[in-house]
Design a protein around this motif. Structure first.
Motif, PDB file in Angstrom:
ATOM      1  N   ARG A   8       0.825  -1.220   0.000  1.00  0.00           N
ATOM      2  CA  ARG A   8       0.000   0.000   0.000  1.00  0.00           C
ATOM      3  C   ARG A   8       0.856   1.265   0.000  1.00  0.00           C
ATOM      4  N   GLN A  11       2.206   1.676  -3.497  1.00  0.00           N
ATOM      5  CA  GLN A  11       1.111   2.020  -4.400  1.00  0.00           C
ATOM      6  C   GLN A  11       0.778   3.509  -4.259  1.00  0.00           C
ATOM      7  N   ARG A  12       0.685   3.990  -3.032  1.00  0.00           N
ATOM      8  CA  ARG A  12       0.322   5.390  -2.798  1.00  0.00           C
ATOM      9  C   ARG A  12       1.419   6.357  -3.238  1.00  0.00           C
ATOM     10  N   MET A  15       3.184   4.514  -7.285  1.00  0.00           N
ATOM     11  CA  MET A  15       2.474   3.993  -8.444  1.00  0.00           C
ATOM     12  C   MET A  15       1.244   4.820  -8.840  1.00  0.00           C
ATOM     13  N   ASN A  16       0.545   5.395  -7.890  1.00  0.00           N
ATOM     14  CA  ASN A  16      -0.675   6.143  -8.172  1.00  0.00           C
ATOM     15  C   ASN A  16      -0.320   7.531  -8.721  1.00  0.00           C
ATOM     16  N   ARG A  20       1.630  10.027  -6.150  1.00  0.00           N
ATOM     17  CA  ARG A  20       3.044   9.639  -6.155  1.00  0.00           C
ATOM     18  C   ARG A  20       3.948  10.837  -5.916  1.00  0.00           C
TER      19      ARG A  20
END
Length: 195
Positions: A8, A11-12, A15-16, A20
């Motif tokens: 997570r 991802q936060r 990747m997002n 990011r």
């Protein structure tokens, strides 16, 4: 701490596109800048340590710049070590065989306590036989430069002088965050030096 850096987290912050803090392209540019300066200083690079390597976005561009080099990714995230095969250890405690020609320590120290960070800083000197690229957000950076919407705020901020005084014990600053281990021969024109 390794549990904090789970899927997570990456991802936060990586990747997002909305949250990011950096991109693969920005990290490739950073690696190119570090490599160019190290090459300009004519420092040989056969062993690279990426301390706090995260997703390993510096790996490919650094190995492209130094094709004869070996790369070791050091990371506390158990998740990333299982996924990418990095060495699962803290920079404060890492004791490998041999030393490194280029060490990258980018945005790691803010996640360590003062005691752990001081140990890690001393370890950088012990592990280095050449160049160090070092970056950590400072109190001033957080106030004036950081995008707080995308930056992890669960960190320890220190004054730049805290880092500089510890780096100066074993390294000379060459510019743009690149430091050279004291005793390693390198040259720089007077107007290229800071201060």
């Amino acid at each position: 701490m390794s549990n904090r850096f789970d899927a997570r987290f990456y991802q936060r912050f990586y990747m997002n596109p909305q949250t990011r803090v950096t991109t693969r392209d920005e990290m490739a540019r950073r690696a190119g800048m570090v490599a160019a300066l190290v090459k300009q200083l004519e420092l040989p690079v056969k062993r690279i340590l990426d301390a706090g390597c995260g997703l390993g976005w510096l790996r490919a561009p650094l190995l492209e710049a130094f094709p004869e080099a070996t790369y070791i990714g050091l990371e506390v995230s158990e998740h990333l070590c299982q996924e990418h095969g990095w060495v699962n250890e803290s920079l404060a405690d890492y004791r490998p065989r041999g030393r490194f020609d280029l060490i990258v320590c980018y945005d790691v120290m803010q996640y360590l306590s003062d005691r752990e960070s001081a140990q890690a800083m001393a370890n950088l000197a012990r592990l280095s036989r050449g160049a160090l690229y070092f970056h950590a957000p400072t109190q001033e950076d957080w106030r004036d430069n950081a995008d707080r919407d995308t930056s992890d705020s669960n960190i320890t901020l220190r004054r730049a002088s805290w880092y500089r005084s510890r780096l100066a014990r074993h390294f000379e600053h060459a510019g743009f965050g690149v430091h050279v281990r004291r005793g390693v021969p390198w040259g720089q024109w007077e107007l290229e030096r800071s201060g």
